[in-house]
Design a protein around this motif. Structure first.
Motif, PDB file in Angstrom:
ATOM      1  N   LYS A   1       4.936  22.015  -5.770  1.00 51.77           N
ATOM      2  CA  LYS A   1       6.031  22.950  -5.532  1.00 51.77           C
ATOM      3  C   LYS A   1       5.619  23.923  -4.437  1.00 51.77           C
ATOM      4  N   PRO A   2       6.446  24.142  -3.421  1.00 50.11           N
ATOM      5  CA  PRO A   2       6.068  25.047  -2.318  1.00 50.11           C
ATOM      6  C   PRO A   2       5.715  26.437  -2.819  1.00 50.11           C
ATOM      7  N   ARG A   3       4.712  27.021  -2.198  1.00 47.63           N
ATOM      8  CA  ARG A   3       4.262  28.348  -2.632  1.00 47.63           C
ATOM      9  C   ARG A   3       5.330  29.406  -2.419  1.00 47.63           C
ATOM     10  N   ALA A   4       6.223  29.185  -1.434  1.00 47.12           N
ATOM     11  CA  ALA A   4       7.294  30.153  -1.199  1.00 47.12           C
ATOM     12  C   ALA A   4       8.223  30.264  -2.394  1.00 47.12           C
TER      13      ALA A   4
ATOM     14  N   GLU B   1       8.313  20.827   3.832  1.00 48.81           N
ATOM     15  CA  GLU B   1       7.812  21.302   2.535  1.00 48.81           C
ATOM     16  C   GLU B   1       8.716  20.825   1.402  1.00 48.81           C
ATOM     17  N   LEU B   2      10.013  20.868   1.626  1.00 45.09           N
ATOM     18  CA  LEU B   2      10.964  20.426   0.605  1.00 45.09           C
ATOM     19  C   LEU B   2      10.898  18.914   0.409  1.00 45.09           C
TER      20      LEU B   2
ATOM     21  N   ILE C   1      -4.185  27.334  -0.910  1.00 47.07           N
ATOM     22  CA  ILE C   1      -3.798  26.247  -0.032  1.00 47.07           C
ATOM     23  C   ILE C   1      -4.245  24.915  -0.644  1.00 47.07           C
ATOM     24  N   PRO C   2      -3.345  23.956  -0.773  1.00 47.42           N
ATOM     25  CA  PRO C   2      -3.749  22.653  -1.331  1.00 47.42           C
ATOM     26  C   PRO C   2      -4.804  21.991  -0.462  1.00 47.42           C
TER      27      PRO C   2
END
Length: 438
Positions: free
Chosen positions: A422-425, A412-413, A434-435
């Motif tokens: 940008k990650p949802r976290a 994800e990074l 969700i993309p």
């Protein structure tokens, strides 16, 4: 180690393999220094060396396993730190897996244990069933204190507060590469991960297509079999593995595959062992073919041209999943990739020790797992990172349940640093969806 198996016993391939492993052990005890359960419990029988003695006695005498033997083997995390430490090359993984299979066939567990293990085997490997179970657990979570069994309480406590919607990117299909195609790869989408965190596969697909890979989600592929394999349920685990072997060899013989990519390291350790699991099966040749091209996502990314990133001004504490660093002996790739993408990477003290997740371990042995989680979270938080990165969904869930620091998958990074969203976290409460990739 001297063994006394008879010629008749050694006709069984599993016993023959166990004999080879037992004979390679020289009683040195180096394994006790890196065994998490020995460090927590201090009991020699809860160390690899102690368990090896118990397994040897059980198999040589072909005896019905007793409660003591089963208890100590059940407490093993299968973190495989002992294999990294062992100077004699004792393949403890194959030995303890055979012991679990033997116990499953010859030991009658208490009803509550049998019921719990059956439920886990019938739910966790199936994303739709697991998703429904998570919704039920979410509703029951406020009442977890009423549960008399600590394992049931652990199941409710581990249920995530937010369950992501289904990602259609996990459906069988192909994603074309951006620009000239460098590789054609199959992505293992897994089972539990598809219910717990759909962002990981989405980020993997975006990143690989951006770097020139055609990504295939093969028809018929699913759970790797690890969850049931480590419970000794060999028939169930082999059934799942067979489906994968057939699905991936169909792609290999059709459009061709350069790699089978796995972004959950616990699954990767098992898939890479398919050749051993099916060595005496008609599928032996195909299983070996699959195992030969199975790679962790970090291994594949090291072969591709990941662009140099600018300084992200973010410090990442990297958690090395046991299945990655010990099971697959991949120690530096994720850190190298994160640094190349522009992140500052730190490692916690005792990074070789397990976080206590270990597949279903945190559900089956919640007390020991909880102690290991506290230790791991303490060492990660001591680095005062902005983020925590890991390469295994089980570790992410385990660590995430004990800290407020965002826990993300390495991929994800890397996706974010190379042009992805940008990650949802890192976007709490924004309601991001969700993309969609297609």
């Amino acid at each position: 180690m001297q063994t006394t198996f008879t010629e008749e016993q050694l006709k069984d391939p599993a016993t023959q393999r166990a004999n080879e492993i037992l004979r390679s052990c020289v009683h040195c005890g180096f394994c006790t220094a890196t065994c998490p359960t020995y460090q927590v419990l201090g009991d020699e029988l809860d160390s690899p060396r102690g368990r090896i003695y118990l397994i040897k006695d059980m198999l040589e005498n072909e005896r019905v396993p007793d409660e003591k033997t089963v208890r100590h083997i059940d407490r093993c995390l299968s973190c495989l730190a002992c294999m990294t430490t062992c100077p004699s090359g004792v393949h403890y993984m194959h030995l303890v897996d055979h012991a679990r299979d033997y116990i499953e066939q010859n030991y009658k567990r208490p009803f509550s244990d049998r019921a719990l293990r059956w439920i886990l085997a019938q739910i966790l490997p199936y994303p739709t069933r697991f998703r429904c179970a998570l919704l039920g657990a979410k509703l029951g979570r406020p009442f977890r204190f009423l549960m008399p069994d600590a394992r049931l309480r652990a199941m409710l406590e581990m249920a995530p507060k937010h369950i992501p919607p289904v990602s259609r990117n996990d459906d069988p299909q192909s994603f074309v590469s951006e620009g000239p195609r460098k590789k054609r790869v199959a992505l293992m989408t897994g089972c539990a991960q598809k219910a717990l965190n759909t962002d990981i596969n989405d980020a993997t697909i975006r990143l690989l297509t951006r770097l020139g890979c055609e990504v295939v989600v093969a028809e018929g592929a699913g759970c790797c079999g690890a969850l049931t394999h480590h419970m000794g349920k060999t028939r169930d685990s082999h059934k799942a593995a067979q489906a994968n072997i057939k699905a991936w060899t169909a792609e290999m013989d059709g459009g061709g595959l350069d790699a089978i990519v796995i972004n959950t390291s616990g699954c990767g350790t098992t898939v890479k062992d398919y050749g051993h699991m099916f060595r005496n099966d008609p599928l032996a040749e195909d299983a070996a073919r699959v195992a030969d091209i199975a790679v962790d996502i970090s291994e594949l990314l090291m072969q591709l041209d990941l662009p140099e990133g600018t300084n992200q001004n973010l410090t990442v504490a990297y958690h090395a999943a046991c299945s990655l660093q010990h099971g697959q002996q991949i120690k530096t790739h994720p850190k190298t990739l994160l640094k190349k993408a522009g992140f500052t990477v730190l490692e916690p003290t005792d990074s070789h020790l397990c976080c206590g997740s270990a597949g279903t371990y945190n559900l089956m042995q919640p007390e020991i797992s909880g102690q290991l989680k506290k230790r791991k979270v303490k060492t990660l938080e001591a680095k005062k990172p902005d983020l925590i990165a890991a390469g295994n969904i089980g570790c992410m869930m385990q660590i995430g349940s004990g800290t407020d620091i965002p826990v993300l998958h390495t991929v994800e990074l890397l996706d974010w640093a190379t042009g992805g969203p940008k990650p949802r976290a890192l976007q709490p409460g924004d309601g991001a969806q969700i993309p969609i990739l297609r």
